[in-house]
Write an enzyme that holds these catalytic residues in place. Structure first.
Site, short mmCIF file in Angstrom:
data_model
loop_
_atom_site.label_atom_id
_atom_site.label_comp_id
_atom_site.label_asym_id
_atom_site.label_seq_id
_atom_site.Cartn_x
_atom_site.Cartn_y
_atom_site.Cartn_z
N ARG A 61 0.94 -1.08 -0.01
CA ARG A 61 -0.12 -0.13 0.21
C ARG A 61 0.78 1.24 -0.07
O ARG A 61 0.31 2.38 -0.61
CB ARG A 61 -1.05 -0.11 1.29
N GLU A 98 7.67 -10.63 15.44
CA GLU A 98 7.39 -11.30 16.60
C GLU A 98 7.93 -12.51 16.87
O GLU A 98 8.80 -13.27 17.69
CB GLU A 98 5.92 -11.36 17.23
P1 AMP Z 1 5.11 -2.76 10.89
O1 AMP Z 1 6.43 -2.99 10.31
O2 AMP Z 1 4.65 -3.61 12.21
O3 AMP Z 1 5.20 -1.17 11.45
O4 AMP Z 1 4.11 -2.96 10.08
C1 AMP Z 1 3.73 -2.12 9.00
C2 AMP Z 1 3.23 -2.77 7.66
O5 AMP Z 1 2.13 -3.59 8.06
C3 AMP Z 1 2.69 -1.87 7.02
O6 AMP Z 1 2.87 -1.92 5.58
C4 AMP Z 1 0.91 -1.95 7.13
O7 AMP Z 1 0.35 -1.57 6.02
C5 AMP Z 1 0.93 -3.19 7.70
N1 AMP Z 1 0.13 -3.24 8.92
C6 AMP Z 1 0.64 -3.68 9.93
N2 AMP Z 1 -0.62 -3.68 11.09
C7 AMP Z 1 -1.62 -3.15 10.25
C8 AMP Z 1 -2.88 -2.77 10.81
N3 AMP Z 1 -3.51 -3.07 12.00
N4 AMP Z 1 -3.66 -2.49 9.67
C9 AMP Z 1 -3.54 -2.37 8.51
N5 AMP Z 1 -2.16 -2.59 8.18
C10 AMP Z 1 -1.18 -3.06 9.06
#
Ligand code: AMP
Length: 172
Positions: A61, A98
Site C-alpha cells: 500500500r 514477533e
Molecule cells: P510494521 O513493520 O509492524 O510497522 O508493519 C507495517 C506494515 O504492516 C505496513 O505496511 C502496514 O500496511 C501493515 N500493517 C500492520 N499492522 C496493520 C494494521 N493493524 N492494519 C493495517 N495494516 C497493517
C-alpha cells in the site's frame, strides 16, 4: 477534506489477518477520488520545499500512496519490496518480527549517494518495516529526511524504531 473525514473512510476489520489484530483497511478511502487526493496532499505537505529526490514506497500500500506523493514533490519513486520480488541487483535488510525475521530489498540503482529520501507507507505499526527501509536507503548512500504515513498505531510505539522525523496524518 479534513483528516476526520478521511478517518471516516478507513474501515476497521477485526481479527484480520489473524485473531486479535484490528486491520485498518484503507480501500474505502482509495475509492473516493477526493479522499485519495486529500490523503496524498496531507502526506506530502511537510516536504514540499524539502528538496526530496526520491520517495520510497513500502510494498504494497506504500506504492499506492508513495507514487503520487513522489509526483507531488517532483521526486522519483522507488520500490521497497519483500525478499525475492525485485528482478535486478538489490540491497537487502532483515528485521525482527514477533516470530522470526523478514527481509526488504531495494534495487541498487534506486538511490544515488547523497540523494534526499522520504520513506512512505500507508501505516506504521511496530515500525520494523519502516526502520528497515530507512536502513536500505542508507545502504544505497541516501540521506533519509523522514518517514511519512497516513496512519499511525500509536500504542505500538513504532516511532521508536526510527531515528528520523516521522510525519503522520491520522493516529489511532
Ligand atoms: P510494521 O513493520 O509492524 O510497522 O508493519 C507495517 C506494515 O504492516 C505496513 O505496511 C502496514 O500496511 C501493515 N500493517 C500492520 N499492522 C496493520 C494494521 N493493524 N492494519 C493495517 N495494516 C497493517
Amino acid at each position: 477534506m479534513t483528516a476526520d473525514q478521511l478517518r471516516s473512510l478507513i474501515r476497521d476489520v477485526p481479527d484480520f489477518p489473524k485473531e486479535g489484530i484490528l486491520f485498518r483497511d484503507v480501500t474505502p478511502l482509495l475509492l473516493d477520488p477526493g479522499a485519495l487526493a486529500a490523503a496524498v496532499d496531507l502526506v506530502a505537505a511537510p516536504y514540499r520545499d524539502a528538496g526530496i529526490d526520491r520517495v520510497l514506497g513500502i510494498e504494497s500500500r506504500g506504492f499506492i500512496l508513495g507514487a503520487p506523493v513522489a509526483m507531488a514533490l517532483g521526486a522519483g519513486f522507488g520500490l521497497v519490496r519483500k525478499a525475492g520480488k525485485l528482478p535486478y541487483e538489490s540491497h537487502s535488510v532483515s528485521y525482527e518480527l514477533e516470530y522470526g525475521t523478514d527481509t526488504v530489498e531495494l534495487h541498487v540503482d534506486t538511490v544515488e549517494a547523497g540523494q534526499r529520501v522520504l520513506v512512505v507507507d500507508d501505516l506504521i505499526a511496530t515500525g520494523g518495516t519502516a526502520g528497515a527501509s530507512v536502513e536500505l536507503a542508507r545502504k544505497a548512500g541516501g540521506d533519509v529526511v523522514g518517514c511519512a504515513f497516513l496512519i499511525e498505531l500509536t500504542f505500538l510505539e513504532g516511532r521508536k524504531c526510527l531515528d528520523v522525523p516521522c510525519h503522520v496524518v491520522l493516529d489511532y
